[in-house]
Design an enzyme around this catalytic site. Structure first.
Site, PDB file in Angstrom:
ATOM      1  CB  SER A   1      -6.539 -56.530  37.212  1.00 38.12           C
ATOM      2  OG  SER A   1      -5.613 -56.573  38.277  1.00 38.12           O
TER       3      SER A   1
ATOM      4  CG  ASP B   1      -8.536 -49.587  41.243  1.00 39.76           C
ATOM      5  OD1 ASP B   1      -7.368 -49.832  41.604  1.00 39.76           O
ATOM      6  OD2 ASP B   1      -9.158 -50.314  40.446  1.00 39.76           O
TER       7      ASP B   1
ATOM      8  CG  HIS C   1      -5.985 -52.217  39.183  1.00 38.53           C
ATOM      9  ND1 HIS C   1      -7.257 -52.283  39.705  1.00 38.53           N
ATOM     10  CD2 HIS C   1      -5.563 -53.492  39.018  1.00 38.53           C
ATOM     11  CE1 HIS C   1      -7.592 -53.558  39.848  1.00 38.53           C
ATOM     12  NE2 HIS C   1      -6.596 -54.314  39.444  1.00 38.53           N
TER      13      HIS C   1
END
Ligand SMILES: *[C@@H]1O[C@H](CO)[C@@H](O)[C@H](O)[C@H]1NC(C)=O
Ligand SMILES: *[C@@H]1O[C@H](CO)[C@@H](O)[C@H](O)[C@H]1NC(C)=O
Ligand SMILES: *[C@@H]1O[C@H](CO)[C@@H](O)[C@H](O)[C@H]1NC(C)=O
Ligand SMILES: *[C@@H]1O[C@H](CO)[C@@H](O)[C@H](O)[C@H]1NC(C)=O
Ligand SMILES: *[C@@H]1O[C@H](CO)[C@@H](O)[C@H](O)[C@H]1NC(C)=O
Length: 373
Positions: free
Chosen positions: A39, A340, A343
């Site tokens: 991610s 979040d 990240h």
């Protein structure tokens, strides 16, 4: 293994100066960028293959003006690197409508360095891998794409791939989260870090055999400073926390990962003198943000608090993750390091990318990879 205060201050100052420097437009240094990872690098594969939620919905992408499948409010390090070297943003491989002649991004949110079979052998069944997107799968995607990129002559292909920039990582974060669901942090560190590193090094080697000669290996962030880890693994024992308020044993895991990855980069350089291999550090820049937040424009009171989340001490709630009600985003993401809880925000990623491009956080700096060989 501990980072000395003096060394960290140097990083703080140099990072700050690098960030203040205006990047001049660069001439085309690399013909293409190929990116593998999770991610921290996915520019849109997960939302195609797995689920558009939550990453293809606001507040993801709000700083850009629209969601793009990136797990942030804006752009990622690979985007800032592409910009700086005059290339378009690296398109997600699973979007078959894209032109991959200037690069392809194989990274997928949630991807692991190791295959699902390894976790099953270790009796680690939960949480299940979100999908079939491990490093070996991403490598097969590259091998599938390669004939359409260059096959006129072997010489052409060697020239094109040899001049292209390859990112292998970040990898490992999702492997460790899976192991931690079943094993202690000490056991995870001792038993699994070397296995993960071997998988990353083997992938770099496989790419070198395909003709890659400029490879960046991004390391791990200080995991113990993530709002998610701080929330999921709280300790009643104050001595488990360092002076930043981070969980020390989880940071030790990341430091060990980075130490072994640096060593792998050195070994690959020795084995393949015609290849330039960089270790790109996430760890020291993030610590620099926590050491002197105001210098980077971050709010001191929220360095360990997610901008977007469902409440709690660190504004992280696994059942009310960013993008799912009742989670909400903070007013000004540019004042936060963590987007979040897992990240980082765009400004944090931008500052990290600049310190990778120019140094000191990539050794050697990415821009010099265009010259070396
Ligand atoms: C996994 O579980 C099985 C059955 O309980 C056991 O025999 C095996 O030794 C375990 N493997 C590992 C790596 O712990
Ligand atoms: C994952 O992908 C590999 C290679 O494409 C394939 O052999 C395997 O069956 C897939 N596994 C699952 C669970 O889809
Ligand atoms: C390589 O060969 C394939 C199949 O023959 C072709 O479709 C493709 O366009 C070729 N790629 C290049 C870059 O020449
Ligand atoms: C807290 O952690 C320290 C260091 O690991 C240990 O020596 C101490 O016994 C722990 N205290 C408690 C109350 O568990
Ligand atoms: C997390 O969010 C869920 C769903 O909104 C809520 O029921 C729960 O109380 C929250 N947990 C904490 C610790 O705030």
């Amino acid at each position: 293994m501990r980072v000395s205060v003096a060394a960290l201050l140097v990083v703080v100052v140099v990072l700050h100066v690098a960030d203040a420097t205006v990047l001049r437009p660069q001439k085309l240094l690399f013909p293409a960028i190929f990116s593998f990872g999770d991610s921290y690098a996915d520019t849109g594969n997960y939302i195609i293959e797995v689920d558009p939620r939550p990453f293809n919905f606001s507040p993801y992408g709000d700083t850009l003006g629209r969601p793009t499948g990136r797990a942030s409010d804006g752009l990622l390090p690979v985007d800032f690197v592409a910009n700086a070297v005059g290339l378009p943003l690296v398109p997600p491989y699973l979007d078959r409508s894209q032109d991959f002649s200037k690069g392809a991004n194989f990274a997928v949110i949630g991807a692991r360095a190791l295959d699902q079979a390894f976790f099953l052998e270790q009796n680690v069944t939960s949480p299940a891998a979100p999908m079939n997107s491990s490093l070996s799968v991403q490598l097969r995607w590259f091998e599938e794409l390669k004939p359409s990129l260059c096959n006129a002559t072997k010489l052409d292909c060697d020239d094109y791939l040899g001049k292209s920039l390859f990112f292998v990582g970040e990898f490992g974060g999702n492997d460790y989260l899976a192991f931690l669901s079943a094993k202690s942090v000490e056991q995870t560190t001792q038993t699994f870090v070397p296995v993960v590193i071997n998988a990353i090094a083997a992938a770099a080697e496989r790419l070198i055999q395909h003709g890659a000669r400029r490879i960046v290996l991004p390391g791990n962030i200080p995991m113990g400073c993530l709002p998610a880890i701080l929330t999921l693994y709280p300790s009643p024992n104050a001595s488990d926390y360092d002076s930043y308020g981070c969980l020390d044993k989880f940071n030790a895991l990341a430091r060990y990962h980075n130490e072994l990855l640096r060593r792998s980069a050195r070994e690959l350089r020795a084995k393949y003198p015609r290849a330039a291999i960089a270790f790109a550090d996430y760890y020291q820049p993030v610590l620099a943000f926590l050491t002197a937040p105001a210098l980077f424009g971050f709010d001191r009171s929220t360095t360990l608090v997610a901008c977007c989340g469902g409440g709690g001490e660190y504004n992280f709630n696994a059942t009310a993750f960013c993008g799912f009600p009742p989670a909400t985003a903070c007013e000004d993401p540019s004042r936060s390091v963590s987007w979040d809880g897992i990240h980082l925000t765009q400004p944090a990623f931008r500052k990290i990318a600049r310190s990778w491009l120019h140094g000191p956080s990539s050794v050697p700096p990415i821009l010099t990879l265009a010259l070396e060989l």
